[in-house]
Design a protein around this motif. Sequence first.
Motif, PDB file in Angstrom:
ATOM      1  N   LEU A  20       0.593  -4.580  -5.626  1.00 41.72           N
ATOM      2  CA  LEU A  20       0.572  -3.889  -4.338  1.00 41.72           C
ATOM      3  C   LEU A  20      -0.263  -4.706  -3.360  1.00 41.72           C
ATOM      4  N   THR A  21       0.359  -5.123  -2.268  1.00 43.16           N
ATOM      5  CA  THR A  21      -0.341  -5.962  -1.292  1.00 43.16           C
ATOM      6  C   THR A  21      -0.071  -5.487   0.124  1.00 43.16           C
ATOM      7  N   ALA A  22      -0.939  -5.900   1.029  1.00 40.58           N
ATOM      8  CA  ALA A  22      -0.757  -5.639   2.461  1.00 40.58           C
ATOM      9  C   ALA A  22      -1.474  -6.734   3.226  1.00 40.58           C
ATOM     10  N   GLU A  23      -0.975  -7.019   4.415  1.00 40.18           N
ATOM     11  CA  GLU A  23      -1.593  -8.046   5.251  1.00 40.18           C
ATOM     12  C   GLU A  23      -2.232  -7.396   6.469  1.00 40.18           C
ATOM     13  N   ALA A  24      -3.433  -7.846   6.794  1.00 44.83           N
ATOM     14  CA  ALA A  24      -4.152  -7.345   7.964  1.00 44.83           C
ATOM     15  C   ALA A  24      -5.044  -8.455   8.499  1.00 44.83           C
ATOM     16  N   ASN A  25      -5.000  -8.645   9.813  1.00 51.31           N
ATOM     17  CA  ASN A  25      -5.815  -9.677  10.471  1.00 51.31           C
ATOM     18  C   ASN A  25      -5.627 -11.055   9.848  1.00 51.31           C
ATOM     19  N   GLY A  26      -4.375 -11.350   9.441  1.00 51.76           N
ATOM     20  CA  GLY A  26      -4.055 -12.649   8.904  1.00 51.76           C
ATOM     21  C   GLY A  26      -4.473 -12.867   7.460  1.00 51.76           C
ATOM     22  N   ALA A  27      -4.952 -11.833   6.785  1.00 51.79           N
ATOM     23  CA  ALA A  27      -5.377 -11.958   5.385  1.00 51.79           C
ATOM     24  C   ALA A  27      -4.540 -11.032   4.508  1.00 51.79           C
ATOM     25  N   ARG A  28      -4.372 -11.426   3.260  1.00 58.33           N
ATOM     26  CA  ARG A  28      -3.623 -10.614   2.299  1.00 58.33           C
ATOM     27  C   ARG A  28      -4.605  -9.892   1.377  1.00 58.33           C
ATOM     28  N   TYR A  29      -4.372  -8.595   1.212  1.00 58.84           N
ATOM     29  CA  TYR A  29      -5.229  -7.773   0.366  1.00 58.84           C
ATOM     30  C   TYR A  29      -4.416  -7.200  -0.794  1.00 58.84           C
ATOM     31  N   TYR A  30      -5.065  -7.068  -1.942  1.00 60.58           N
ATOM     32  CA  TYR A  30      -4.419  -6.532  -3.143  1.00 60.58           C
ATOM     33  C   TYR A  30      -5.045  -5.189  -3.488  1.00 60.58           C
ATOM     34  N   PHE A  31      -4.199  -4.264  -3.991  1.00 58.05           N
ATOM     35  CA  PHE A  31      -4.657  -2.904  -4.263  1.00 58.05           C
ATOM     36  C   PHE A  31      -4.291  -2.485  -5.682  1.00 58.05           C
ATOM     37  N   CYS A  32      -5.130  -1.612  -6.246  1.00 59.91           N
ATOM     38  CA  CYS A  32      -4.884  -1.141  -7.608  1.00 59.91           C
ATOM     39  C   CYS A  32      -3.927   0.036  -7.632  1.00 59.91           C
ATOM     40  N   SER A  33      -3.752   0.735  -6.507  1.00 61.79           N
ATOM     41  CA  SER A  33      -2.883   1.907  -6.472  1.00 61.79           C
ATOM     42  C   SER A  33      -2.362   2.132  -5.062  1.00 61.79           C
ATOM     43  N   GLU A  34      -1.323   2.959  -4.955  1.00 69.24           N
ATOM     44  CA  GLU A  34      -0.754   3.279  -3.650  1.00 69.24           C
ATOM     45  C   GLU A  34      -1.735   4.063  -2.789  1.00 69.24           C
ATOM     46  N   SER A  35      -2.551   4.921  -3.413  1.00 72.06           N
ATOM     47  CA  SER A  35      -3.503   5.707  -2.638  1.00 72.06           C
ATOM     48  C   SER A  35      -4.532   4.806  -1.955  1.00 72.06           C
ATOM     49  N   CYS A  36      -4.983   3.768  -2.645  1.00 75.54           N
ATOM     50  CA  CYS A  36      -5.923   2.824  -2.031  1.00 75.54           C
ATOM     51  C   CYS A  36      -5.253   2.059  -0.893  1.00 75.54           C
ATOM     52  N   MET A  37      -3.993   1.668  -1.081  1.00 74.88           N
ATOM     53  CA  MET A  37      -3.282   0.948  -0.033  1.00 74.88           C
ATOM     54  C   MET A  37      -3.055   1.846   1.177  1.00 74.88           C
ATOM     55  N   SER A  38      -2.690   3.116   0.946  1.00 72.71           N
ATOM     56  CA  SER A  38      -2.477   4.054   2.049  1.00 72.71           C
ATOM     57  C   SER A  38      -3.772   4.284   2.820  1.00 72.71           C
ATOM     58  N   GLU A  39      -4.868   4.399   2.085  1.00 71.93           N
ATOM     59  CA  GLU A  39      -6.162   4.602   2.727  1.00 71.93           C
ATOM     60  C   GLU A  39      -6.544   3.403   3.589  1.00 71.93           C
ATOM     61  N   PHE A  40      -6.235   2.207   3.113  1.00 74.70           N
ATOM     62  CA  PHE A  40      -6.573   0.984   3.846  1.00 74.70           C
ATOM     63  C   PHE A  40      -5.728   0.848   5.114  1.00 74.70           C
ATOM     64  N   LEU A  41      -4.426   1.165   5.013  1.00 78.09           N
ATOM     65  CA  LEU A  41      -3.510   0.969   6.133  1.00 78.09           C
ATOM     66  C   LEU A  41      -3.598   2.084   7.163  1.00 78.09           C
ATOM     67  N   ALA A  42      -3.838   3.312   6.716  1.00 74.52           N
ATOM     68  CA  ALA A  42      -3.870   4.449   7.644  1.00 74.52           C
ATOM     69  C   ALA A  42      -4.987   5.402   7.238  1.00 74.52           C
ATOM     70  N   PRO A  43      -6.242   5.036   7.508  1.00 71.38           N
ATOM     71  CA  PRO A  43      -7.361   5.867   7.061  1.00 71.38           C
ATOM     72  C   PRO A  43      -7.364   7.262   7.666  1.00 71.38           C
ATOM     73  N   ALA A  44      -6.969   7.395   8.951  1.00 67.57           N
ATOM     74  CA  ALA A  44      -6.965   8.718   9.590  1.00 67.57           C
ATOM     75  C   ALA A  44      -5.948   9.635   8.931  1.00 67.57           C
ATOM     76  N   ALA A  45      -4.755   9.103   8.639  1.00 68.67           N
ATOM     77  CA  ALA A  45      -3.726   9.914   7.982  1.00 68.67           C
ATOM     78  C   ALA A  45      -4.168  10.310   6.576  1.00 68.67           C
ATOM     79  N   GLU A  46      -4.857   9.411   5.892  1.00 64.74           N
ATOM     80  CA  GLU A  46      -5.337   9.701   4.539  1.00 64.74           C
ATOM     81  C   GLU A  46      -6.366  10.827   4.560  1.00 64.74           C
ATOM     82  N   VAL A  47      -7.237  10.823   5.557  1.00 67.04           N
ATOM     83  CA  VAL A  47      -8.232  11.894   5.674  1.00 67.04           C
ATOM     84  C   VAL A  47      -7.545  13.231   5.921  1.00 67.04           C
ATOM     85  N   GLY A  48      -6.507  13.236   6.764  1.00 67.66           N
ATOM     86  CA  GLY A  48      -5.761  14.462   7.016  1.00 67.66           C
ATOM     87  C   GLY A  48      -5.127  15.011   5.746  1.00 67.66           C
TER      88      GLY A  48
END
Length: 243
Positions: free
Chosen positions: A21-49
Amino acid sequence: MGAIAKDPVCGMYVEEKEGALTAEANGARYYFCSESCMSEFLAPAAEVGKLKVLVGAGAVLTLGILALTYLPILPAAANNLVLFLLAAPVQFVIGSRFYRGAYHSIRSHTSNMDVLIAVGTSAAFGYSFVVTFIPSAFGGGGVYYDTAAVIITLILTGRLLEHLTKDRASGAIRKLLELRPSIARVVRGEAVVDLPVEELRVDDLFEVKPGERIPTDGTVISGQTSVDESMVTGESIPVEKSP
């Protein structure tokens, strides 16, 4: 074995391999252990909701489960059935993120907290399910729906509080950054030029008038004043500055 990356959300180590599971932000690639961590990283406000909804629903159901567990008002068989109906949504709907996280972790040949939570709560729920519908299997005995529900609800509550604390800290940092002046009055020979702070360079000479905020750190060349350093040191009394 490929290179190892660190999940920016939970801190788990993840192998950099195809299918991760990966995502790119600010020109860097990040790796995640689960979808919940990736969702939190990409959309923290939605995750809090989402967490607020899950925690609210989990708290209501868990309180009902605790009440019927310690103050049963129905016959044992009926009481266990009602507990099952209350606990199933907590286990498989509200707690579904732990199963997803455990799946991705096992698929990546690693282990994280989601695996521990999924295994522990499933054991309690599974045993209670058998006691509820096949009482003779274990010779009767009590059920542990409350254990699984409380664990899931408390862990989600902890994650929600962690998110809210991060949001407050981020807000405080943003307010501090807003205090920084955006323009510096730079001396160029006989002239004084207004430049964005980002364009300042080492050894630039800039002028600060009485009452203005100092745009960056530096050395006093001439003049004398009192400087409010409370944002940096917490000391409320202005400090005298001179060459």
